[in-house]
Design an enzyme around this catalytic site. Sequence first.
Site, PDB file in Angstrom:
ATOM      1  N   CYS A   1     -45.610 -57.163  34.668  1.00  0.00           N
ATOM      2  CA  CYS A   1     -47.082 -57.078  34.627  1.00  0.00           C
ATOM      3  C   CYS A   1     -47.730 -58.452  34.673  1.00  0.00           C
ATOM      4  CB  CYS A   1     -47.511 -56.364  33.357  1.00  0.00           C
ATOM      5  SG  CYS A   1     -46.688 -54.788  33.165  1.00  0.00           S
TER       6      CYS A   1
ATOM      7  N   LYS B   1     -58.422 -54.233  34.246  1.00  0.00           N
ATOM      8  CA  LYS B   1     -56.969 -54.261  33.983  1.00  0.00           C
ATOM      9  C   LYS B   1     -56.375 -55.609  34.399  1.00  0.00           C
ATOM     10  CE  LYS B   1     -52.687 -53.496  33.595  1.00  0.00           C
ATOM     11  NZ  LYS B   1     -51.862 -52.974  32.554  1.00  0.00           N
TER      12      LYS B   1
HETATM   13  N1  SAJ Z   1     -45.123 -64.665  26.401  1.00  0.00           N
HETATM   14  C1  SAJ Z   1     -45.149 -66.020  26.084  1.00  0.00           C
HETATM   15  N2  SAJ Z   1     -45.982 -66.452  25.097  1.00  0.00           N
HETATM   16  C2  SAJ Z   1     -46.784 -65.596  24.406  1.00  0.00           C
HETATM   17  C3  SAJ Z   1     -46.770 -64.214  24.736  1.00  0.00           C
HETATM   18  C4  SAJ Z   1     -45.920 -63.787  25.738  1.00  0.00           C
HETATM   19  O1  SAJ Z   1     -44.434 -66.842  26.683  1.00  0.00           O
HETATM   20  O2  SAJ Z   1     -47.508 -66.060  23.512  1.00  0.00           O
HETATM   21  C5  SAJ Z   1     -44.234 -64.188  27.488  1.00  0.00           C
HETATM   22  C6  SAJ Z   1     -43.200 -63.166  27.017  1.00  0.00           C
HETATM   23  O3  SAJ Z   1     -42.061 -63.786  26.500  1.00  0.00           O
HETATM   24  C7  SAJ Z   1     -42.921 -62.414  28.325  1.00  0.00           C
HETATM   25  C8  SAJ Z   1     -44.271 -62.424  29.034  1.00  0.00           C
HETATM   26  O4  SAJ Z   1     -45.030 -63.458  28.412  1.00  0.00           O
HETATM   27  O5  SAJ Z   1     -41.995 -63.107  29.130  1.00  0.00           O
HETATM   28  C9  SAJ Z   1     -45.036 -61.130  28.979  1.00  0.00           C
HETATM   29  O6  SAJ Z   1     -44.917 -60.502  27.697  1.00  0.00           O
HETATM   30  P1  SAJ Z   1     -46.151 -59.811  26.945  1.00  0.00           P
HETATM   31  O7  SAJ Z   1     -45.666 -59.277  25.651  1.00  0.00           O
HETATM   32  O8  SAJ Z   1     -47.281 -60.752  26.894  1.00  0.00           O
HETATM   33  O9  SAJ Z   1     -46.634 -58.667  27.949  1.00  0.00           O
HETATM   34  P2  SAJ Z   1     -45.931 -57.389  28.670  1.00  0.00           P
HETATM   35  O10 SAJ Z   1     -45.721 -57.750  30.110  1.00  0.00           O
HETATM   36  O11 SAJ Z   1     -44.782 -56.850  27.918  1.00  0.00           O
HETATM   37  O12 SAJ Z   1     -47.151 -56.311  28.582  1.00  0.00           O
HETATM   38  C10 SAJ Z   1     -48.444 -56.673  29.093  1.00  0.00           C
HETATM   39  C11 SAJ Z   1     -49.502 -56.288  28.039  1.00  0.00           C
HETATM   40  N3  SAJ Z   1     -50.791 -56.913  28.393  1.00  0.00           N
HETATM   41  C12 SAJ Z   1     -51.494 -57.630  27.493  1.00  0.00           C
HETATM   42  O13 SAJ Z   1     -51.111 -57.879  26.395  1.00  0.00           O
HETATM   43  C13 SAJ Z   1     -52.818 -58.135  27.989  1.00  0.00           C
HETATM   44  C14 SAJ Z   1     -49.625 -54.766  27.979  1.00  0.00           C
HETATM   45  O14 SAJ Z   1     -50.688 -54.387  27.124  1.00  0.00           O
HETATM   46  C15 SAJ Z   1     -49.878 -54.198  29.391  1.00  0.00           C
HETATM   47  O15 SAJ Z   1     -49.975 -52.767  29.361  1.00  0.00           O
HETATM   48  C16 SAJ Z   1     -48.685 -54.566  30.247  1.00  0.00           C
HETATM   49  O16 SAJ Z   1     -48.654 -56.001  30.322  1.00  0.00           O
HETATM   50  C17 SAJ Z   1     -48.853 -53.934  31.608  1.00  0.00           C
HETATM   51  O17 SAJ Z   1     -48.130 -52.951  31.888  1.00  0.00           O
HETATM   52  O18 SAJ Z   1     -49.727 -54.345  32.369  1.00  0.00           O
END
Ligand code: SAJ
Length: 419
Positions: free
Chosen positions: A259, A205
């Site tokens: 997360c 995880k």
């Molecule tokens: N972000 C970027 N660039 C990107 C992708 C995301 O700057 O290319 C930023 C987003 O704007 C945001 C942050 O990263 O601020 C996180 O967003 P996210 O969509 O990547 O992730 P979360 O936190 O909404 O959800 C993640 C997910 N993990 C993965 O994709 C590996 C989800 O599947 C998990 O269940 C969740 O964390 C968790 O609860 O752990």
Amino acid sequence: MSGRSICVLGLGYVGLPTASMLATRGFHVYGLDVDEGVVRELAGGRTHISEPDLDTLVQAAVQSGNLRCGTVPEPADVFIIAVPTPVREDRTADLEAVSAAARTIAGVLKKGDLVVLESTVPPGTTAAVVRGILERPGLRVGAGFLLAHCPERVLPGNLLVELVSNDRIIGGIDEGSTKAAAELYRSFVMGELIETDATTAELVKLMENTHRDVNIALANEFALIAERIGVDVWEAIRLASRHPRVQFLRPGPGVGGHCIAVDPWFVVQAAPELARLIATARDVNDAMPAHVVELVRDAVDRLEGAVIVTLGRTYKADVSDVRESPAISVIDALRRAGAEVREHDAMVLRKRSVEELAGQADALVLLVDHNAYRELDPETLGPRMNKALMVDTRGVIDRKAWERHGFKVCTLGRGRDTR
Ligand code: SAJ
């Protein structure tokens, strides 16, 4: 398994959908939360979490009579722990809620019960901390009750779909625990159930979210480099990602949410002197809000007294969750530097329209790529503003179209001399 009673501890982003899903699959579910307000709302069929279709699922679960909620522990056959594990100031995991949930279960645990930890935790937590709290003479894992770690992996914004369709890691303390937990999740998961041990499941995880964080940091670092050497990082990323084995993530104003900005620290905690890249990636991402403030300062010349309309307050696009939002760090820093900030968010702050807020403004600063912002019309906005200036930190503005309507567009990661 069906017909058994399940107690879900923690009715948040993960616990509430899981409890509701299990209730609609015929289990007798008791949702336990320390927050009386949350429990009261749920009793009336209302949810405190904004997520597509969650309201409907919760209502169906409550109306079926299979979902009850309360604040007082009750015995059950299965316990699922889905409480938060924030990071402390010293960047170690705060396991207070997990420990409290385990103590609650210990008070009602009986022979034959299954306990599942879903919360994200540092490696070893299930086998040491949770097991240590639950066991007592005559009631031990393998010879009394069953214990497994099955980390949640759902993406906020697409939670209900992923809860059912994602593969699931099932990590028991022993073989019997793994089999029992797999049987539980088979009741609603359509994805594959992959069996392993508890500590591997914990690390898996953390690796998933760390992989994402490090890759976002890489994109952010290239954005800074591109600005320095006069390249448009968005074009460079598009071209590099044409390679069959390269897939870049997107630069932005930083990483938020509960997360990705938190979990990598649990790996660092486990092996500080080894997790060098992981810690550096966290620092790179955490430095992005300050960089965005400098970008805005350069664009408007003087922040003091500048009227700035910020677009987006949530931690990412198309959700209403603002926890750990880098957009808020930028907004606060702009205010501290003396700017007059007028905030808009297409999900959570819609009282006044962008057009209204733009009146006599010196800049628009796009911090979150909500879908609604793709519809912004430079032709209407430009004439209302004091200066037609757009700072795009998400690379979503059609620069040429906005420039045609008289806007100056500054994009994060786009070197000044690129055309
Ligand atoms: N972000 C970027 N660039 C990107 C992708 C995301 O700057 O290319 C930023 C987003 O704007 C945001 C942050 O990263 O601020 C996180 O967003 P996210 O969509 O990547 O992730 P979360 O936190 O909404 O959800 C993640 C997910 N993990 C993965 O994709 C590996 C989800 O599947 C998990 O269940 C969740 O964390 C968790 O609860 O752990």
